[in-house]
Scaffold this active site. Structure first.
Site, PDB file in Angstrom:
ATOM      1  N   ALA A  86       0.869  -1.176   0.000  1.00 30.38           N
ATOM      2  CA  ALA A  86       0.000   0.000   0.000  1.00 30.38           C
ATOM      3  C   ALA A  86       0.903   1.222   0.000  1.00 30.38           C
ATOM      4  O   ALA A  86       2.077   1.141   0.376  1.00 30.38           O
ATOM      5  CB  ALA A  86      -0.895  -0.028   1.228  1.00 30.38           C
ATOM      6  N   GLU A 134       4.807  -5.014   7.030  1.00 30.51           N
ATOM      7  CA  GLU A 134       4.056  -3.975   7.743  1.00 30.51           C
ATOM      8  C   GLU A 134       4.579  -3.721   9.143  1.00 30.51           C
ATOM      9  O   GLU A 134       4.511  -2.596   9.652  1.00 30.51           O
ATOM     10  CB  GLU A 134       2.565  -4.351   7.829  1.00 30.51           C
ATOM     11  N   GLY A 139       0.570  -4.938   0.796  1.00 32.07           N
ATOM     12  CA  GLY A 139      -0.689  -5.017   0.043  1.00 32.07           C
ATOM     13  C   GLY A 139      -0.512  -5.682  -1.314  1.00 32.07           C
ATOM     14  O   GLY A 139      -1.472  -6.231  -1.869  1.00 32.07           O
TER      15      GLY A 139
HETATM   16  N1  COA Z   1       4.584   3.237  -0.765  1.00 32.73           N
HETATM   17  C1  COA Z   1       4.957   4.411  -1.290  1.00 32.73           C
HETATM   18  N2  COA Z   1       6.075   4.577  -1.997  1.00 32.73           N
HETATM   19  C2  COA Z   1       6.837   3.487  -2.189  1.00 32.73           C
HETATM   20  C3  COA Z   1       6.525   2.231  -1.666  1.00 32.73           C
HETATM   21  C4  COA Z   1       5.315   2.125  -0.914  1.00 32.73           C
HETATM   22  N3  COA Z   1       4.908   0.964  -0.411  1.00 32.73           N
HETATM   23  N4  COA Z   1       7.505   1.358  -1.993  1.00 32.73           N
HETATM   24  C5  COA Z   1       8.391   2.051  -2.708  1.00 32.73           C
HETATM   25  N5  COA Z   1       8.010   3.333  -2.829  1.00 32.73           N
HETATM   26  C6  COA Z   1       8.694   4.439  -3.521  1.00 32.73           C
HETATM   27  C7  COA Z   1       9.902   4.931  -2.745  1.00 32.73           C
HETATM   28  O1  COA Z   1       9.508   5.837  -1.735  1.00 32.73           O
HETATM   29  C8  COA Z   1      10.672   5.580  -3.866  1.00 32.73           C
HETATM   30  O2  COA Z   1      10.069   6.812  -4.167  1.00 32.73           O
HETATM   31  P1  COA Z   1      10.985   8.137  -4.440  1.00 32.73           P
HETATM   32  O3  COA Z   1      11.823   7.768  -5.621  1.00 32.73           O
HETATM   33  O4  COA Z   1       9.988   9.199  -4.707  1.00 32.73           O
HETATM   34  O5  COA Z   1      11.782   8.337  -3.196  1.00 32.73           O
HETATM   35  C9  COA Z   1      10.425   4.667  -5.036  1.00 32.73           C
HETATM   36  O6  COA Z   1       9.231   3.952  -4.736  1.00 32.73           O
HETATM   37  C10 COA Z   1      11.516   3.665  -5.276  1.00 32.73           C
HETATM   38  O7  COA Z   1      11.733   2.938  -4.075  1.00 32.73           O
HETATM   39  P2  COA Z   1      13.167   2.754  -3.389  1.00 32.73           P
HETATM   40  O8  COA Z   1      12.952   2.466  -1.931  1.00 32.73           O
HETATM   41  O9  COA Z   1      14.066   3.901  -3.734  1.00 32.73           O
HETATM   42  O10 COA Z   1      13.679   1.447  -4.154  1.00 32.73           O
HETATM   43  P3  COA Z   1      14.670   0.326  -3.615  1.00 32.73           P
HETATM   44  O11 COA Z   1      14.971  -0.532  -4.791  1.00 32.73           O
HETATM   45  O12 COA Z   1      15.812   0.904  -2.850  1.00 32.73           O
HETATM   46  O13 COA Z   1      13.801  -0.535  -2.556  1.00 32.73           O
HETATM   47  C11 COA Z   1      11.819  -1.657  -1.758  1.00 32.73           C
HETATM   48  C12 COA Z   1      12.642  -1.214  -2.975  1.00 32.73           C
HETATM   49  C13 COA Z   1      10.536  -2.279  -2.290  1.00 32.73           C
HETATM   50  C14 COA Z   1      12.592  -2.719  -0.945  1.00 32.73           C
HETATM   51  C15 COA Z   1      11.520  -0.437  -0.856  1.00 32.73           C
HETATM   52  O14 COA Z   1      10.988   0.604  -1.668  1.00 32.73           O
HETATM   53  C16 COA Z   1      10.539  -0.706   0.256  1.00 32.73           C
HETATM   54  O15 COA Z   1      10.904  -1.277   1.284  1.00 32.73           O
HETATM   55  N6  COA Z   1       9.276  -0.290   0.075  1.00 32.73           N
HETATM   56  C17 COA Z   1       8.255  -0.388   1.091  1.00 32.73           C
HETATM   57  C18 COA Z   1       7.751  -1.801   1.240  1.00 32.73           C
HETATM   58  C19 COA Z   1       6.698  -1.880   2.326  1.00 32.73           C
HETATM   59  O16 COA Z   1       6.950  -1.625   3.486  1.00 32.73           O
HETATM   60  N7  COA Z   1       5.487  -2.266   1.932  1.00 32.73           N
HETATM   61  C20 COA Z   1       4.393  -2.422   2.840  1.00 32.73           C
HETATM   62  C21 COA Z   1       3.600  -1.198   2.929  1.00 32.73           C
HETATM   63  S1  COA Z   1       2.233  -1.418   3.988  1.00 32.73           S
END
Ligand code: COA
Length: 261
Positions: free
Chosen positions: A67, A135, A112
């Site tokens: 999400a 989460e 999500g």
């Molecule tokens: N919600 C909002 N934005 C998200 C997102 C999420 N769940 N997951 C990734 N993004 C965004 C990042 O903020 C970033 O945005 P920006 O370029 O404007 O800063 C962009 O997507 C790229 O993500 P980034 O973290 O730079 O890529 P990465 O390759 O270093 O890492 C992940 C990838 C998926 C491991 C990492 O983005 C992450 O941990 N995301 C959250 C996962 C999460 O907790 N999901 C559960 C949510 S309830």
């Protein structure tokens, strides 16, 4: 299908391809995207030209990385319940869809995103896919049905481990745990596998396919007797023209032509 802001749709050979298209945000599910998914499934359920749905994420990096955390960060106790109930309702529409729905998990399938994939009838992963329910890192728990569906798919012990640690697992481990049906090296091959499975299903009786969905889902409902659902569904199948066609075709040594009625 209408045009959407966060989703690309394409219909080909009876398959609706639904691509979550927020690549710069790892295809994170914001409220607007979720509403678009809801609208698409409402239409897909009634549209006779759509026989199956494949859901994937734009690009090569992510299916859906959860999400949208910028929206999660604004929740309060009251709207958080609505947030969860709304997501649960939309994912239940996917799970209850009478047409096969396959997730092609092409990269990060988290939070999500993992919950959406688990609501689909099957999951096919690319080799680079990573699954998890992180989460707990945000001080919350899965809210779109993940606590339930992950437990159903991988069992209590592993589900609790994954949710409590927030650990990500790779595609092959996900397959070994039963979270994923197949792992293919690339997105193109994963899509081909999904199309192959759907092609097979599309040659069967559509009413029976819908009944299988109802009966399997009944196995997870505490207020429903799944055996009763099965007997009722079996009887409904026997009322159909497809039942007559399927049995006659076998006895006449020919291929059946099912009409979904
Ligand atoms: N919600 C909002 N934005 C998200 C997102 C999420 N769940 N997951 C990734 N993004 C965004 C990042 O903020 C970033 O945005 P920006 O370029 O404007 O800063 C962009 O997507 C790229 O993500 P980034 O973290 O730079 O890529 P990465 O390759 O270093 O890492 C992940 C990838 C998926 C491991 C990492 O983005 C992450 O941990 N995301 C959250 C996962 C999460 O907790 N999901 C559960 C949510 S309830």
């Amino acid at each position: 299908m209408a045009d959407f802001q966060n989703i690309l749709t394409e219909e080909k050979n009876g398959v609706l391809y639904l691509t979550v298209n927020r690549e710069d945000k790892m295809n994170a599910l914001n409220f607007a995207t979720l509403e678009e998914i809801k609208g698409i499934f409402e239409e897909a359920a009634d549209n006779r030209t759509i026989k199956a749905v494949i859901i994937t994420g734009a690009g090569e990096k992510a299916f859906i990385a959860g999400a949208d955390i910028s929206e999660i960060a604004t929740l309060n106790e009251v709207n958080a319940r609505k947030f969860a109930e709304n997501g649960q309702e939309i994912f239940a529409m996917i799970e209850n869809c009478h047409k096969p729905v396959i997730a092609v998990a092409n990269g990060f399938t988290l939070g999500g995103g993992c919950e959406l994939a688990m609501a689909c009838h099957m999951r096919i992963a690319t080799a680079n896919a990573k699954f998890g329910q992180p989460e707990v890192n945000l001080g919350i728990i899965p809210g779109y049905g993940g606590t339930q569906r992950l437990t159903h798919l991988v069992g209590r012990g592993k589900a609790i481990e994954l949710m409590m640690t927030g650990d990500m697992i790779g595609a092959e481990e996900a397959r070994d745990l039963g979270l994923v049906n197949y792992v293919l090296p690339t997105k193109v091959e994963a899509m081909e596998k999904a199309e192959e499975i759907i092609g097979k299903i599309m040659s069967k009786a559509p009413l029976a396919i819908g009944m299988i969905v109802d009966c399997v889902n009944a196995a997870f409902l505490s207020d429903e007797n799944g055996y009763q659902t099965e007997a009722n569904s079996f009887s409904r199948c026997v009322k159909s023209g497809d039942y007559k066609e399927g049995t006659s075709a076998f006895l006449e040594k020919r291929k059946p032509i099912f009409k979904g009625e």
